[in-house]
Write a protein that holds these residues in place. Structure first.
Motif, PDB file in Angstrom:
ATOM      1  N   LYS A  17       0.810  -1.218   0.000  1.00 52.06           N
ATOM      2  CA  LYS A  17       0.000   0.000   0.000  1.00 52.06           C
ATOM      3  C   LYS A  17       0.845   1.271   0.000  1.00 52.06           C
ATOM      4  CE  LYS A  17      -3.882   2.328   2.222  1.00 52.06           C
ATOM      5  NZ  LYS A  17      -3.295   3.656   1.939  1.00 52.06           N
ATOM      6  N   ALA A  18       1.866   1.325   0.836  1.00 53.05           N
ATOM      7  CA  ALA A  18       2.693   2.526   0.903  1.00 53.05           C
ATOM      8  C   ALA A  18       3.383   2.790  -0.430  1.00 53.05           C
ATOM      9  CB  ALA A  18       3.723   2.405   2.016  1.00 53.05           C
ATOM     10  N   ALA A  19       3.896   1.728  -1.057  1.00 58.82           N
ATOM     11  CA  ALA A  19       4.570   1.885  -2.348  1.00 58.82           C
ATOM     12  C   ALA A  19       3.574   2.294  -3.428  1.00 58.82           C
ATOM     13  CB  ALA A  19       5.269   0.585  -2.740  1.00 58.82           C
ATOM     14  N   ASN A  20       2.386   1.717  -3.391  1.00 54.98           N
ATOM     15  CA  ASN A  20       1.373   2.077  -4.383  1.00 54.98           C
ATOM     16  C   ASN A  20       0.945   3.534  -4.230  1.00 54.98           C
ATOM     17  OD1 ASN A  20      -0.555   0.845  -6.498  1.00 54.98           O
ATOM     18  ND2 ASN A  20      -1.934   1.961  -5.145  1.00 54.98           N
ATOM     19  N   ASP A  21       0.818   4.004  -2.978  1.00 54.29           N
ATOM     20  CA  ASP A  21       0.467   5.402  -2.747  1.00 54.29           C
ATOM     21  C   ASP A  21       1.542   6.338  -3.292  1.00 54.29           C
ATOM     22  OD1 ASP A  21      -1.991   4.973  -1.608  1.00 54.29           O
ATOM     23  OD2 ASP A  21      -1.274   5.064   0.463  1.00 54.29           O
ATOM     24  N   ARG A  22       2.792   5.972  -3.094  1.00 54.75           N
ATOM     25  CA  ARG A  22       3.883   6.804  -3.619  1.00 54.75           C
ATOM     26  C   ARG A  22       3.865   6.810  -5.144  1.00 54.75           C
ATOM     27  NH1 ARG A  22       6.698   4.671   0.925  1.00 54.75           N
ATOM     28  NH2 ARG A  22       7.497   2.924  -0.297  1.00 54.75           N
ATOM     29  N   LEU A  23       3.602   5.653  -5.733  1.00 53.93           N
ATOM     30  CA  LEU A  23       3.541   5.571  -7.195  1.00 53.93           C
ATOM     31  C   LEU A  23       2.397   6.419  -7.730  1.00 53.93           C
ATOM     32  CD1 LEU A  23       4.778   4.191  -9.722  1.00 53.93           C
ATOM     33  CD2 LEU A  23       2.974   2.465  -9.486  1.00 53.93           C
ATOM     34  N   LEU A  24       1.261   6.395  -7.044  1.00 52.46           N
ATOM     35  CA  LEU A  24       0.114   7.200  -7.466  1.00 52.46           C
ATOM     36  C   LEU A  24       0.472   8.682  -7.437  1.00 52.46           C
ATOM     37  CD1 LEU A  24      -2.855   7.303  -8.289  1.00 52.46           C
ATOM     38  CD2 LEU A  24      -3.464   7.181  -5.861  1.00 52.46           C
ATOM     39  N   THR A  25       1.190   9.105  -6.401  1.00 50.61           N
ATOM     40  CA  THR A  25       1.630  10.497  -6.319  1.00 50.61           C
ATOM     41  C   THR A  25       2.596  10.835  -7.446  1.00 50.61           C
ATOM     42  OG1 THR A  25       1.345  10.649  -3.916  1.00 50.61           O
ATOM     43  CG2 THR A  25       2.914  12.166  -4.929  1.00 50.61           C
ATOM     44  N   LEU A  26       3.606   9.991  -7.656  1.00 53.87           N
ATOM     45  CA  LEU A  26       4.643  10.287  -8.636  1.00 53.87           C
ATOM     46  C   LEU A  26       4.124  10.253 -10.068  1.00 53.87           C
ATOM     47  CD1 LEU A  26       7.599   8.298  -7.028  1.00 53.87           C
ATOM     48  CD2 LEU A  26       7.338  10.787  -7.152  1.00 53.87           C
ATOM     49  N   SER A  27       3.317   9.252 -10.401  1.00 53.76           N
ATOM     50  CA  SER A  27       2.782   9.184 -11.764  1.00 53.76           C
ATOM     51  C   SER A  27       1.821  10.336 -12.014  1.00 53.76           C
ATOM     52  CB  SER A  27       2.108   7.837 -12.018  1.00 53.76           C
ATOM     53  OG  SER A  27       1.104   7.570 -11.054  1.00 53.76           O
ATOM     54  N   GLY A  28       1.078  10.755 -10.986  1.00 54.22           N
ATOM     55  CA  GLY A  28       0.219  11.917 -11.126  1.00 54.22           C
ATOM     56  C   GLY A  28       1.035  13.179 -11.385  1.00 54.22           C
ATOM     57  N   LEU A  29       2.178  13.317 -10.711  1.00 56.56           N
ATOM     58  CA  LEU A  29       3.026  14.491 -10.916  1.00 56.56           C
ATOM     59  C   LEU A  29       3.576  14.538 -12.339  1.00 56.56           C
ATOM     60  CD1 LEU A  29       5.010  14.716  -7.556  1.00 56.56           C
ATOM     61  CD2 LEU A  29       3.189  16.228  -8.373  1.00 56.56           C
ATOM     62  N   LEU A  30       3.796  13.379 -12.959  1.00 53.77           N
ATOM     63  CA  LEU A  30       4.224  13.375 -14.356  1.00 53.77           C
ATOM     64  C   LEU A  30       3.172  14.020 -15.256  1.00 53.77           C
ATOM     65  CD1 LEU A  30       5.931   9.912 -15.050  1.00 53.77           C
ATOM     66  CD2 LEU A  30       6.985  12.176 -15.025  1.00 53.77           C
ATOM     67  N   LEU A  31       1.921  13.971 -14.830  1.00 51.01           N
ATOM     68  CA  LEU A  31       0.838  14.620 -15.563  1.00 51.01           C
ATOM     69  C   LEU A  31       0.531  16.004 -15.010  1.00 51.01           C
ATOM     70  CD1 LEU A  31      -1.526  11.515 -15.774  1.00 51.01           C
ATOM     71  CD2 LEU A  31      -0.259  12.536 -17.668  1.00 51.01           C
ATOM     72  N   LEU A  32       1.318  16.427 -14.006  1.00 48.19           N
ATOM     73  CA  LEU A  32       1.105  17.701 -13.306  1.00 48.19           C
ATOM     74  C   LEU A  32      -0.276  17.728 -12.665  1.00 48.19           C
ATOM     75  CD1 LEU A  32       2.756  20.087 -15.916  1.00 48.19           C
ATOM     76  CD2 LEU A  32       3.810  18.951 -13.955  1.00 48.19           C
ATOM     77  N   LYS A  33      -0.620  16.609 -12.022  1.00 50.40           N
ATOM     78  CA  LYS A  33      -1.923  16.439 -11.387  1.00 50.40           C
ATOM     79  C   LYS A  33      -1.740  15.798 -10.009  1.00 50.40           C
ATOM     80  CE  LYS A  33      -4.413  17.803 -14.895  1.00 50.40           C
ATOM     81  NZ  LYS A  33      -3.259  18.512 -15.480  1.00 50.40           N
ATOM     82  N   SER A  34      -2.804  15.838  -9.220  1.00 47.91           N
ATOM     83  CA  SER A  34      -2.857  15.086  -7.973  1.00 47.91           C
ATOM     84  C   SER A  34      -3.399  13.690  -8.276  1.00 47.91           C
ATOM     85  CB  SER A  34      -3.753  15.786  -6.952  1.00 47.91           C
ATOM     86  OG  SER A  34      -4.088  14.899  -5.897  1.00 47.91           O
ATOM     87  N   GLY A  35      -2.553  12.689  -8.136  1.00 48.21           N
ATOM     88  CA  GLY A  35      -2.999  11.326  -8.407  1.00 48.21           C
ATOM     89  C   GLY A  35      -4.109  10.892  -7.471  1.00 48.21           C
ATOM     90  N   HIS A  36      -4.015  11.263  -6.211  1.00 47.15           N
ATOM     91  CA  HIS A  36      -5.045  10.859  -5.250  1.00 47.15           C
ATOM     92  C   HIS A  36      -6.370  11.556  -5.513  1.00 47.15           C
ATOM     93  CE1 HIS A  36      -1.608   9.116  -3.103  1.00 47.15           C
ATOM     94  NE2 HIS A  36      -2.492   8.387  -2.451  1.00 47.15           N
ATOM     95  N   ALA A  37      -6.323  12.787  -6.000  1.00 45.48           N
ATOM     96  CA  ALA A  37      -7.568  13.474  -6.348  1.00 45.48           C
ATOM     97  C   ALA A  37      -8.250  12.771  -7.514  1.00 45.48           C
ATOM     98  CB  ALA A  37      -7.286  14.930  -6.698  1.00 45.48           C
ATOM     99  N   LEU A  38      -7.473  12.409  -8.524  1.00 40.99           N
ATOM    100  CA  LEU A  38      -8.054  11.717  -9.676  1.00 40.99           C
ATOM    101  C   LEU A  38      -8.542  10.322  -9.298  1.00 40.99           C
ATOM    102  CD1 LEU A  38      -5.545  12.806 -12.461  1.00 40.99           C
ATOM    103  CD2 LEU A  38      -7.899  13.562 -12.164  1.00 40.99           C
TER     104      LEU A  38
END
Length: 254
Positions: free
Chosen positions: A70-91
């Motif tokens: 879970k912790a790694a997946n949350d970090r990945l969601l944040t980082l991949s979202g930043l590649l799109l200049l977005k909040s991954g958790h919001a999406l």
């Protein structure tokens, strides 16, 4: 038997998972390598490829389809979202609502699929802002991570501007422009088209054939209906899911 247990055998191998994790970051490195000397004819398409690969990775992270802790997946969601200049958790908030209440009045992500195409064209560029508002409303317990990711995005944008002012390099600004264009057209290619293109449509069949050969980006569109039935199947394995699993009910996910 539910869809999760039916699809349980469709899991990435260790080498496949490495490819899925590395793809957008390798493409990003290639973009920087091409953009730095000003090879924009190559850097532009690479920036688009980075955004599409980040979209696929973020989408898989939303469903924890890569089976990370879970912790790694949350970090990945944040980082991949930043590649799109977005909040991954919001999406993620609005995307999971889309799966739960597909195309209902309480499905803000899927709303463009219910609009006329003309409305998608003129209102679509503002849709991402509406999704950010809705994600904060629907999931107040995620306010902290959403706002943190928003802050990190603003820092990235400030860094792009500073890079240009201090060195004259447009590497960051061009990437920002491409990411903005992808976001502005997101309601077209990620909502309207997938929900209006039946699996039997010739274009969908052609995309399915291409997806069998390689690209998870194409698979995410060609097998959109399959994804709605089996959301924990990684995007890269959707062609196998379409071939091996019971088909979704007619109209499912559309």
């Amino acid at each position: 038997m539910n869809s999760a247990s039916t699809a349980a055998h469709l899991r990435l191998t260790s080498s496949q998972r490495i490819v899925e994790l590395a793809r957008p970051w390798v493409l990003l490195a290639l973009y920087v390598a091409a953009a730095s000397p000003g090879w924009w004819w190559l850097a532009g398409p690479l920036a688009v490829a980075v955004c599409l690969a980040a979209f696929v990775q973020m989408h898989d992270a939303m469903h924890n389809a890569l089976e990370l802790p879970k912790a790694a997946n949350d970090r990945l969601l944040t980082l991949s979202g930043l590649l799109l200049l977005k909040s991954g958790h919001a999406l993620q908030v609005t995307h999971l609502r889309h799966h739960a209440r597909c195309l209902s009045p309480d499905d803000p992500e899927g709303a463009p699929a219910t609009w006329s195409f003309a409305r998608v064209l003129w209102q679509g560029p503002y849709h991402i802002l509406m999704l950010r508002r809705e994600s904060l409303r629907m999931a107040p317990h995620t306010h902290r991570i959403q706002l943190l990711e928003t802050g990190l995005t603003l820092l990235l944008l400030a860094g792009f501007v500073a890079l240009y002012v201090r060195t004259g390099s447009a590497v960051g600004l061009v990437y920002w422009a491409v990411a903005f264009a992808m976001s502005a057209t997101l309601p077209i290619w990620a909502a309207y088209i997938p929900h209006h293109l039946a699996a039997e449509h010739p274009a969908a069949r052609a995309a399915s054939a291409v997806a069998q050969v390689w690209t998870p980006v194409v698979a995410s569109f060609a097998f959109h209906h399959v994804h709605h039935q089996y959301p924990r199947v990684p995007t890269a394995l959707l062609p196998r899911a379409a071939a091996e699993l019971p088909p979704p009910p007619a109209g499912h996910g559309h």
